[in-house]
Scaffold this motif. Structure first.
Motif, PDB file in Angstrom:
ATOM      1  N   ASN A  32       0.907  -0.895  -0.069  1.00  0.00           N
ATOM      2  CA  ASN A  32      -0.120  -0.051  -0.089  1.00  0.00           C
ATOM      3  C   ASN A  32       0.827   1.445   0.039  1.00  0.00           C
ATOM      4  O   ASN A  32       0.606   2.113  -0.330  1.00  0.00           O
ATOM      5  N   THR A  33       2.292   0.992   0.621  1.00  0.00           N
ATOM      6  CA  THR A  33       2.492   2.191   0.784  1.00  0.00           C
ATOM      7  C   THR A  33       4.584   2.105   0.448  1.00  0.00           C
ATOM      8  O   THR A  33       4.600   0.844   0.299  1.00  0.00           O
ATOM      9  N   ASP A  40       7.495   9.431   1.325  1.00  0.00           N
ATOM     10  CA  ASP A  40       6.932   8.381   1.201  1.00  0.00           C
ATOM     11  C   ASP A  40       5.153   7.705   0.133  1.00  0.00           C
ATOM     12  O   ASP A  40       5.351   9.201   0.248  1.00  0.00           O
ATOM     13  N   LEU A  41       4.794   6.791  -0.380  1.00  0.00           N
ATOM     14  CA  LEU A  41       4.129   7.505  -1.409  1.00  0.00           C
ATOM     15  C   LEU A  41       3.397   6.244  -0.894  1.00  0.00           C
ATOM     16  O   LEU A  41       3.246   5.117  -0.969  1.00  0.00           O
ATOM     17  N   THR A  42       1.584   7.221  -1.388  1.00  0.00           N
ATOM     18  CA  THR A  42       0.759   5.626  -0.474  1.00  0.00           C
ATOM     19  C   THR A  42      -0.163   5.128  -2.329  1.00  0.00           C
ATOM     20  O   THR A  42      -0.092   6.115  -3.597  1.00  0.00           O
ATOM     21  N   ILE A  43      -0.858   4.126  -3.154  1.00  0.00           N
ATOM     22  CA  ILE A  43      -1.255   3.772  -3.577  1.00  0.00           C
ATOM     23  C   ILE A  43      -2.318   4.344  -4.190  1.00  0.00           C
ATOM     24  O   ILE A  43      -3.115   4.168  -3.606  1.00  0.00           O
ATOM     25  N   ASN A  44      -2.285   4.701  -5.799  1.00  0.00           N
ATOM     26  CA  ASN A  44      -3.092   5.068  -6.252  1.00  0.00           C
ATOM     27  C   ASN A  44      -4.327   4.840  -6.800  1.00  0.00           C
ATOM     28  O   ASN A  44      -5.709   4.851  -6.570  1.00  0.00           O
ATOM     29  N   GLY A  60       1.052  -0.779 -10.726  1.00  0.00           N
ATOM     30  CA  GLY A  60       0.592  -0.351  -9.602  1.00  0.00           C
ATOM     31  C   GLY A  60       1.329   1.655  -9.561  1.00  0.00           C
ATOM     32  O   GLY A  60       2.361   1.596  -9.705  1.00  0.00           O
ATOM     33  N   TYR A  62       1.626   4.709  -7.999  1.00  0.00           N
ATOM     34  CA  TYR A  62       2.197   4.890  -5.819  1.00  0.00           C
ATOM     35  C   TYR A  62       1.996   7.052  -6.667  1.00  0.00           C
ATOM     36  O   TYR A  62       2.853   7.402  -6.736  1.00  0.00           O
ATOM     37  N   LYS A  66      -4.309  10.841  -2.888  1.00  0.00           N
ATOM     38  CA  LYS A  66      -4.710   9.960  -3.546  1.00  0.00           C
ATOM     39  C   LYS A  66      -5.104  11.422  -4.788  1.00  0.00           C
ATOM     40  O   LYS A  66      -5.413  12.308  -4.920  1.00  0.00           O
ATOM     41  N   LYS A  83       4.880   1.230  -9.695  1.00  0.00           N
ATOM     42  CA  LYS A  83       5.501  -0.369  -9.483  1.00  0.00           C
ATOM     43  C   LYS A  83       4.724  -1.972 -11.178  1.00  0.00           C
ATOM     44  O   LYS A  83       3.869  -1.136 -11.326  1.00  0.00           O
ATOM     45  N   ASP A 137      10.518  -0.936 -10.498  1.00  0.00           N
ATOM     46  CA  ASP A 137      10.032   0.030  -9.889  1.00  0.00           C
ATOM     47  C   ASP A 137      10.562   1.869 -10.854  1.00  0.00           C
ATOM     48  O   ASP A 137      11.613   2.525 -10.820  1.00  0.00           O
TER      49      ASP A 137
END
Length: 189
Positions: A32-33, A40-44, A60, A62, A66, A83, A137
């Protein structure tokens, strides 16, 4: 009994945390991150890249926060990542190179002249044969450029926001490699 109950509660909490820290795309689990350049990046969003009904890779997107707007994502001068978790032996080094070159042509509407040298450099970072299970990545690191990592090891980078925009538009642009994957990366599904 009290120790057992406490241990059980702890295991449930840890198990729940691990489940929430992952994003499932068919048989592939993406985090998820992720962290690149200390950010830090979060999955969009994420999905599966398919070609002729075969799964090729789980992809994915990131971001820092969002976003469903492809144009603003591609143009943003901030750290972000795509990714690619390879799930098929059909993906080879030469097929990846061809797909990237074709993707750059589509994302720039055939106008790659200002990017050609950097495209050659970037594609050249993919030297070894690609195997099922490997993870690539593709990261834009603010202040550095577009970086490619293979299984967590940096292979090289190319400077320029214009290059990054064309690179990310391979997946999320007007003429993407896979429209369903684009929609899934943008969180549309």
């Amino acid at each position: 009994m009290k120790k057992f109950s406490l241990l059980f509660i702890l295991l449930v909490i840890v198990g729940t945390t691990q489940t929430q820290a992952q994003f499932k795309v068919e048989d592939v689990t993406l985090p998820n991150t992720v962290t690149f350049s200390g950010e830090d990046l979060t999955i969009n969003g994420a999905g599966m890249r398919e070609k002729f009904f075969f799964d090729i890779y789980a992809g994915g997107l990131y971001l820092k926060k969002k976003n469903t707007q492809a144009n603003s994502i591609a143009a943003a001068d901030e750290t972000m990542a795509i990714k690619l978790h390879i799930v098929s032996g059909m993906m080879s080094r030469s097929k990846m190179e061809s797909a990237l070159r074709d993707g750059f042509k589509k994302s720039t509407k055939g106008n790659t002249s200002s990017l050609d040298e950097r495209i050659n450099t970037f594609v050249g970072f993919i030297k070894e044969e690609i195997e099922e299970g490997q993870i690539y990545d593709i990261v834009y690191e603010q202040g550095k450029g577009s970086v490619i990592y293979k299984d967590g090891v940096e292979k090289g980078y190319v400077e320029g926001l214009d290059f990054k925009k064309a690179l990310f538009n391979i997946w999320i642009g007007d003429n993407p490699a896979d429209k369903d994957l684009k929609n899934e990366m943008l969180g549309a599904f």
